[in-house]
Design an enzyme around this catalytic site. Structure first.
Site, short mmCIF file in Angstrom:
data_model
loop_
_atom_site.label_atom_id
_atom_site.label_comp_id
_atom_site.label_asym_id
_atom_site.label_seq_id
_atom_site.Cartn_x
_atom_site.Cartn_y
_atom_site.Cartn_z
N GLY A 196 -31.12 18.54 16.83
CA GLY A 196 -29.93 18.07 16.12
C GLY A 196 -30.28 17.26 14.87
O GLY A 196 -29.61 17.40 13.84
N THR A 197 -31.30 16.45 14.96
CA THR A 197 -31.67 15.60 13.81
C THR A 197 -32.05 16.47 12.62
O THR A 197 -31.59 16.24 11.50
CB THR A 197 -32.85 14.68 14.21
OG1 THR A 197 -32.42 13.87 15.31
CG2 THR A 197 -33.28 13.81 13.05
N ASN A 252 -21.03 10.58 20.07
CA ASN A 252 -22.00 10.45 21.15
C ASN A 252 -21.81 9.11 21.87
O ASN A 252 -22.23 8.95 22.99
CB ASN A 252 -23.43 10.55 20.63
CG ASN A 252 -23.69 9.66 19.44
OD1 ASN A 252 -22.95 9.68 18.46
ND2 ASN A 252 -24.72 8.85 19.51
N GLN A 280 -22.74 16.91 20.50
CA GLN A 280 -22.18 16.49 21.79
C GLN A 280 -21.10 17.43 22.29
O GLN A 280 -20.59 17.23 23.40
CB GLN A 280 -21.61 15.06 21.67
CG GLN A 280 -22.67 14.00 21.45
CD GLN A 280 -23.56 13.74 22.67
OE1 GLN A 280 -23.21 14.07 23.80
NE2 GLN A 280 -24.73 13.17 22.44
N SER A 320 -27.84 21.00 19.40
CA SER A 320 -29.10 20.59 20.02
C SER A 320 -29.14 21.06 21.46
O SER A 320 -28.20 20.80 22.24
CB SER A 320 -29.20 19.06 19.96
OG SER A 320 -30.36 18.64 20.64
N ALA A 321 -30.25 21.72 21.86
CA ALA A 321 -30.32 22.34 23.18
C ALA A 321 -30.42 21.34 24.32
O ALA A 321 -29.90 21.57 25.41
CB ALA A 321 -31.52 23.30 23.24
N HIS A 322 -31.06 20.19 24.07
CA HIS A 322 -31.33 19.31 25.21
C HIS A 322 -30.10 18.52 25.67
O HIS A 322 -30.15 17.80 26.66
CB HIS A 322 -32.51 18.37 24.92
CG HIS A 322 -32.24 17.23 23.99
ND1 HIS A 322 -31.99 15.96 24.44
CD2 HIS A 322 -32.22 17.16 22.64
CE1 HIS A 322 -31.83 15.15 23.41
NE2 HIS A 322 -31.96 15.85 22.31
N CYS A 357 -30.68 -0.09 19.94
CA CYS A 357 -31.82 -0.98 19.69
C CYS A 357 -32.53 -0.50 18.43
O CYS A 357 -33.24 0.49 18.46
CB CYS A 357 -32.77 -0.93 20.87
SG CYS A 357 -34.08 -2.10 20.74
N1 PLP Z 1 -26.25 13.98 16.71
C1 PLP Z 1 -25.69 13.48 17.82
C2 PLP Z 1 -24.21 13.27 17.86
C3 PLP Z 1 -26.49 13.15 18.92
O1 PLP Z 1 -25.92 12.64 20.01
C4 PLP Z 1 -27.88 13.37 18.84
C5 PLP Z 1 -28.76 13.00 19.97
O2 PLP Z 1 -28.89 11.85 20.31
C6 PLP Z 1 -28.42 13.92 17.67
C7 PLP Z 1 -27.57 14.21 16.63
C8 PLP Z 1 -29.88 14.20 17.53
O3 PLP Z 1 -30.24 15.35 18.23
P1 PLP Z 1 -31.77 15.62 18.61
O4 PLP Z 1 -32.12 14.65 19.70
O5 PLP Z 1 -31.79 17.05 19.08
O6 PLP Z 1 -32.57 15.42 17.38
#
Ligand code: PLP
Length: 388
Positions: A71-72, A151, A179, A199-201, A325
């Site tokens: 996702g990032t 999230n 999410q 994001s898959a996880h 944090c």
């Molecule tokens: N965007 C949202 C809304 C998320 O909750 C997260 C994960 O914490 C991310 C992006 C980042 O995804 P990833 O952990 O796959 O980089």
């Protein structure tokens, strides 16, 4: 002691079916998808099949899916990719005050490079007003980026209305749907999305893999340069086992998410009601109805989030707090502050995010344990004593 995991918004366990699907791609089918021999072609076929599954889940075409490291990367690619490719047309981006750091930090990075970013406020439930989006658009606006659901507090944004506004104004629309995809229906055409992060996880797939949906015709500059993978949109040898696992997780989500969302929202509502009844002086953060089926976020008066969390952990219950944090300092969450919470309320927040393994017994266990923890913490709080 049986541990209870209630932090599925952070990550989820990889489903055994997903692991099974991935395993052959570490050993037997290990080829590089760019190789033209049979090993390579087997790997290529698996990547292509996963791409079709991801596309189907969100109503896209397979060639509109670019695999990323999660996702990032998808968020960074959407924001920087649009900014770099369209900077000649304008330098203005609209986003919100409640985005994930992957979006806000990318925006701050772009601000240092001459882009102007409008951070729209949200109401006390975390909702963005589509009319605010409309009013913020100027002739320099090149991108609107609004997360599909928070999230932290689980609020689901009115993306269909925002989509109409973006489309009418001829401005690209991105949504961080990390999410929501795999949890609730997401259709890129209905929501009029141009870019969408996945994001898959977050839905029982592996970590380190995700995708950016890129509507055909969207001008985007790649972040990665190198080989010609992903139609030259994301260089680097594909994470084949990860992509296969992603595809399998998508397939399972597609089949099961309707029923699962119903089940989880039942557990969610039961937990919210139970907390309100048994603790008192708590506030539900996020929208009461327009919220993710698995999210519960509450602020507990005169009890500190971290202390509640540690005490819950001692009882085998794993949740999370709204306080992020940030490296050395413990800052209250920017998203909770944006909802109008005081720093104390933000520090007193607790997030439970439910998932497949959770049962009614898990909810009951939280309701058994948390009131005692809160009572103990409040008994030590001078503030609580002064207001009681
Ligand atoms: N965007 C949202 C809304 C998320 O909750 C997260 C994960 O914490 C991310 C992006 C980042 O995804 P990833 O952990 O796959 O980089």
């Amino acid at each position: 002691m049986k541990r209870i995991y209630l932090d599925h918004a952070a990550t989820t366990p990889v489903r055994p079916e997903v692991v099974q699907a991935m395993l052959p791609y570490f050993t037997d089918i290990f080829g590089n998808p760019s190789s033209i021999h049979s090993y390579g072609q087997e790997a290529r076929a698996a990547v292509d099949e996963a791409r079709i599954r991801v596309a189907e889940l969100i109503g896209a075409r397979s060639e509109e899916i670019v695999f990323t490291s999660g996702g990032t990367e998808a968020d960074n690619y959407a924001l920087k990719g649009i900014a770099y490719a369209n900077g000649h047309k304008g330098n203005h981006i609209i986003t919100t005050a409640v985005e994930h750091h992957a979006v806000t930090e990318a925006c701050e990075f772009l601000e240092k490079r001459g882009f102007k970013v409008t951070y729209l406020p949200v109401d006390r439930y975390g909702l963005v007003d589509p009319q605010d989006v409309k009013r913020a658009i100027t002739d320099k606006t090149i991108l609107i980026s609004v997360m599909h659901a928070s999230n932290e507090v689980g609020t689901i944004e009115p993306m269909d209305e925002i989509g109409k506004i973006a489309r009418e104004a001829g401005v690209y629309l991105h949504s961080d749907a990390v999410q929501t995809v795999g949890h609730i229906p997401v259709n890129v055409d209905e929501l009029k999305m141009d870019l969408l992060s996945i994001s898959a996880h977050k839905f029982y797939g592996p970590k380190g893999v995700g995708a950016l949906y890129v509507r055909k015709g969207t001008r985007l500059t790649p972040l990665m340069h190198g080989g010609g993978q992903e139609e030259k949109r994301r260089a680097g040898t594909e994470n084949v086992p990860g992509i296969v696992g992603f595809g399998r997780a998508v397939e399972l989500a597609h089949q099961e998410m309707g029923e699962e969302a119903k089940r989880l929202s039942g557990l969610r509502d039961r937990l919210i009601k139970g907390l309100e009844e048994r603790i008192g002086d708590i506030r539900l953060n996020g929208h009461p109805a327009k919220r993710l089926p698995n999210n519960i976020n509450v602020s507990v008066e005169c009890a500190e989030g971290e202390s509640m969390l540690l005490n819950l952990d001692l009882e085998g219950i794993c949740a999370s707090t709204g306080s992020a944090c940030c490296s050395s300092s413990l800052e209250p969450s920017h998203a909770l502050l944006a909802l109008g919470l005081s720093p104390e309320q933000a520090h007193g927040s607790l997030r439970f995010s439910l998932g497949r393994e959770n049962t009614e017994q898990d909810v009951e266990r939280v309701l058994e344990v948390l009131p005692g923890i809160v009572a103990k913490l409040r008994a030590m709080s001078p503030l609580w004593k002064s207001i009681r």
